[in-house]
Design an enzyme around this catalytic site. Structure first.
Site, short mmCIF file in Angstrom:
data_model
loop_
_atom_site.label_atom_id
_atom_site.label_comp_id
_atom_site.label_asym_id
_atom_site.label_seq_id
_atom_site.Cartn_x
_atom_site.Cartn_y
_atom_site.Cartn_z
N ASP A 44 0.81 -1.21 0.00
CA ASP A 44 0.00 0.00 0.00
C ASP A 44 0.85 1.27 0.00
OD1 ASP A 44 -2.61 -1.05 -0.12
OD2 ASP A 44 -2.53 -1.58 1.99
N GLY A 45 1.97 1.24 0.72
CA GLY A 45 2.84 2.40 0.76
C GLY A 45 3.40 2.72 -0.61
N ASN A 114 -4.50 10.06 1.24
CA ASN A 114 -5.11 9.43 2.43
C ASN A 114 -5.65 10.46 3.41
OD1 ASN A 114 -4.89 6.78 1.71
ND2 ASN A 114 -3.17 6.31 3.04
#
Length: 255
Positions: A44-45, A114
């Protein structure tokens, strides 16, 4: 079916790099400025990093999990990649724009996919005034911090801070306090995506606060403004049976 022009990119782990080499051998590699789609291999990073990196290109991104959680990615598979891209469903995201002024008067602008989070820098709690569309809503929030999360980011730091999970297409943002001391019963708010949010740091020299937009951190902020950037669209591609909307919905029923 016309074959897609793929630009592969991968995190620096051995597993991701090895997979990238195999996929390039099988499907070819195009330069990013000649590609029709980005395929990102990692966790995800790395997917978040890839979204920032290719944001201006407006190319759709199809992520495959070569990390741990893989919330923003599809399952890894080497077969029928052209077909998978062709049948993938598009999820459109809009980032947040942060404009932060520090105590020296310097202005920093950054985008966050995010969340934008404000965090105390010292042992003392932060004291933050919160205004929405020019109206003060919280005169003084005494806390470890506060954040604004997009729907895509609502299952990340926001959820850990006990904020609400937001459906991708709900058209709202989450405003969530982090370890609030006063007002003790305030648990945050759900705001329309058009909201203009401003944080003013009280006693900023004695109680320093940093502002973070994804990977961009600004220390010793005095004022932070946050709003959605509707003119910027990030197109993510997901397999029909495992799309982002469904994943976020399912998160609400995780026991």
């Amino acid at each position: 079916m016309q074959k897609h022009r793929i630009h592969f990119t991968a995190s620096d782990t051995d597993d991701a790099q090895s997979a990238c080499r195999r996929l390039i051998h099988q499907y070819g590699q195009h330069r990013s400025n000649e590609a029709s789609v980005i395929v990102a291999l990692g966790g995800d990073g790395f997917m978040l990093e890839s979204m920032h990196r290719f944001m201006e290109s407006k190319l759709p991104i199809y992520g495959m999990n070569k990390g741990t959680v893989g919330f923003l990615l599809n399952n890894y598979a080497e077969e029928d990649l052209f077909d998978k891209i062709e049948t993938a469903k598009i999820t459109r995201l809009h980032p947040l724009r942060m404009i932060a002024e520090d105590t020296r008067g310097e202005i920093t602008e950054a985008l966050a996919i995010n969340e934008v989070s404000l965090l105390r820098e010292s042992r003392q709690t932060a004291k933050i005034q919160i205004s929405i569309d020019g109206n003060v809503k919280v005169d003084e929030l005494t806390c470890d911090g506060v954040l604004v999360a997009t729907p895509a980011g609502s299952t990340a730091y926001n959820l850990s801070a006990h904020g609400p999970i937001l459906p991708v297409n709900a058209g709202v943002l989450a405003l969530t306090p982090i370890s609030a001391f006063r007002p003790r019963r305030w648990r945050g708010a759900i705001l329309p995506r058009e909201a203009h949010i401003q944080f003013d740091i009280q006693d900023s020299l004695k109680r320093p606060v940093s502002a973070v937009a994804d990977a961009v951190e600004v220390r010793d902020v005095k004022t932070v403004k946050v709003e959605e950037a509707p003119e910027i669209t990030i197109n993510l591609l997901f397999d029909p049976e495992h799309n982002l909307e469904q994943r976020i919905l399912d998160e609400q029923f995780m026991l």
